[in-house]
Every structure is written in structure tokens, then in C-alpha cells.
Enzyme design. Structure first.
Site, PDB file in Angstrom:
ATOM      1  N   ARG A 179     -44.933  33.692  31.871  1.00 23.91           N
ATOM      2  CA  ARG A 179     -43.837  33.936  30.934  1.00 23.91           C
ATOM      3  C   ARG A 179     -43.474  35.414  30.939  1.00 23.91           C
ATOM      4  O   ARG A 179     -42.289  35.764  30.888  1.00 23.91           O
ATOM      5  CB  ARG A 179     -44.221  33.489  29.516  1.00 23.91           C
ATOM      6  CG  ARG A 179     -44.258  31.979  29.350  1.00 23.91           C
ATOM      7  CD  ARG A 179     -44.539  31.582  27.914  1.00 23.91           C
ATOM      8  NE  ARG A 179     -43.436  31.908  27.031  1.00 23.91           N
ATOM      9  CZ  ARG A 179     -43.525  31.918  25.701  1.00 23.91           C
ATOM     10  NH1 ARG A 179     -44.676  31.651  25.107  1.00 23.91           N
ATOM     11  NH2 ARG A 179     -42.478  32.218  24.961  1.00 23.91           N
ATOM     12  N   CYS A 235     -45.652  39.238  21.307  1.00 19.76           N
ATOM     13  CA  CYS A 235     -45.929  38.026  22.077  1.00 19.76           C
ATOM     14  C   CYS A 235     -44.647  37.214  22.105  1.00 19.76           C
ATOM     15  O   CYS A 235     -43.557  37.773  22.235  1.00 19.76           O
ATOM     16  CB  CYS A 235     -47.098  37.255  21.469  1.00 19.76           C
ATOM     17  SG  CYS A 235     -46.862  36.817  19.727  1.00 19.76           S
TER      18      CYS A 235
END
Length: 277
Positions: A179, A235
């Protein structure tokens, strides 16, 4: 803070449970695929623990501004009401845990510390407790008398997107490497990462569900330059970033949390995006 201020072992928790200063236990059973862990809690939890719903009690989903991210922090007033509902006073020792490498528990720990309260995370979570001989109970959360505590918000630093844009230090992204590199993005508006950030997957802070020892964590974060400069953590939505903040706290280092994280940053078309390693 040092490691013993941040983490508690299962053996120490078992001792405290039979003492006159038994802690308030909070069970944050949460994962991205299954955010509501109420049935897992009911099937077995540490005796006396209160179930914490991360999505409703550790986030403000009334805030629908896209750039606030998927898990905006609750307001001080909201979180104070929540803490009161858990029966926590200013002198209460709190132990938070989960069954997923402390990824959900770290969010509760961060908010409680941000609120000026005393909290530690059970190292190794529920599995460590059972392995140490602790027994579990089933059923719903117990009824507790609410407190009238007043929190002191701001005890841990928070940064916003403008702060991140001008950040003069190390910025750590706690998401999985694929990601971070932008190879896949299952949840947020764009793939990639904040320019200049370094990838530090939160899952690499632990082994078999328990935090790495101090030497190993020190090597990990020193290699990222995170022990020599101001550190910002983010995050996907501000949950697992708290895990990096917690790991750094065991080393005596303080991180600033960007709560909106990638979900908020990538929702703003004015913000630059970087891909690759």
C-alpha cells in the site's frame, strides 16, 4: 516514558488482578475486516474487562469531512464522556488489550495518554494472558458506575496536513509495504504515500503478537532515523499509526500523530502523492 511505563506483561497483570489495585481492563477487539468484535469478546475475555468499540468510542464518525480521514479523533468532550462511562478516574490504572498484536489496543492507549490518563498495553494480548495461566470469562461487558473524571487533552502531540507538509523530521507510514508503494489501495481515494515518508509497517513491531525486545526495536527505528529527529506517524486512518507511536514510546521517544493519515491526505486533490519504495 520507557518500556515498563507503556507495556505490562501477562504475569504482572495476573499479580495485579489479585491485589488491592486491580486495573480497569479495556478489550479493544477490532480488525479492518471485522471492526465489530463484540461477539469475539462475548466468547471469551479477561474477567472484568469492558468491551471497547473502536469505531464509535475511539473515533468520531459524526465528522464526515473527507480530509478528516476514516477514523477522526473524538473531540475532548466526546472522549471524556466515554472515559467516564468506563468508570475511570484520574488515579485509575488502565490496561488495554486485544487479540490482534495490539493494533487496536494501541489506539485506546494513545487516546488515554493524550487525555492525561495512566494506561498500559498488555504485551502479547489475550493469548499471552491465557498462556500465563489466566482464565477467561464469557458474556457481555459488566455494568460499571460512571466516573466524573475531567481529562487533560493534549498530553501527546497531534499534527495536521499542513504540519505534515512542512515536517522537518522523519515521517513514518505504518501501512503494509504494497500500500505504501501504491501497488494496491483497497480503502482510500488514491494509491501511494505522502512524499518523503518512510515505510515502517506496524506489524513489524511484533513477533508472535508480542512486541520485539528493546534492542530489536531500537535497531528498527534507528535504521529509519526515527531516534535522532522529530517523528511524525500516520497510517491509513490513524489507528495502526498509534502502534508505531507506542513502540517508539517504549524507547523513550515521542511521536506526533497525524490522525487523518493517508485516508485524509489522499482525499484532498491539492495534496501531492508519491509512489514507489
Amino acid at each position: 516514558m520507557n518500556r515498563s511505563d507503556v507495556l505490562i506483561s501477562a504475569a504482572e497483570l495476573l499479580r495485579l488482578q489479585t491485589s488491592s489495585r486491580a486495573p480497569r481492563l479495556l478489550d479493544v477487539r477490532w480488525t479492518l475486516p471485522k471492526p465489530d468484535g463484540r461477539d469475539d469478546f462475548a466468547a471469551g475475555h479477561i474477567p472484568g474487562a469492558i468491551y471497547v468499540d473502536l469505531d464509535t468510542e475511539l473515533a468520531d464518525h459524526a465528522n464526515t469531512e473527507a480530509t478528516a480521514g476514516r477514523h477522526p479523533l473524538p473531540s475532548a468532550g466526546q472522549f471524556q464522556d466515554t472515559v467516564r462511562s468506563w468508570g475511570i478516574d484520574s488515579g485509575t490504572e488502565v490496561v488495554v488489550y486485544d487479540d490482534n498484536s495490539s493494533l487496536g489496543a494501541a489506539r485506546a492507549w494513545w487516546l488515554l495518554r493524550w487525555a492525561g490518563l495512566n494506561a498500559r498495553v498488555l504485551d502479547g494480548g489475550l493469548a499471552a494472558y491465557e498462556a500465563a495461566g489466566g482464565e477467561v470469562e464469557t458474556g457481555a461487558s459488566p455494568e460499571v458506575a460512571p466516573s466524573s473524571v475531567s481529562i487533560s487533552p493534549g498530553a501527546l502531540p497531534v499534527i495536521d496536513a499542513d504540519d505534515v507538509s512542512a515536517w522537518d523530521g522523519v515521517l513514518l507510514d505504518a501501512r503494509a509495504a504494497e500500500r505504501f508503494r501504491g501497488e494496491t489501495e483497497p480503502l482510500d481515494p488514491q494509491a501511494g504515500h505522502i512524499p518523503g515518508a518512510k515505510n515502517a509497517p506496524a506489524t513489524e513491531n511484533v513477533s508472535d503478537g508480542a512486541f520485539l525486545d528493546e534492542a530489536a526495536l531500537r535497531r528498527r527505528f534507528a535504521a529509519l532515523g526515527a531516534l535522532e529527529s522529530p517523528v511524525g506517524v500516520y497510517c491509513g486512518s490513524g489507528v495502526t499509526a498509534c502502534h508505531n507511536a507506542l513502540a517508539l514510546a517504549t524507547l523513550g521517544a515521542q511521536a506526533s500523530l497525524y490522525p487523518a493519515s493517508w485516508s485524509g491526505w489522499s482525499a484532498d486533490p491539492e495534496r501531492p502523492v508519491e509512489t514507489g519504495g
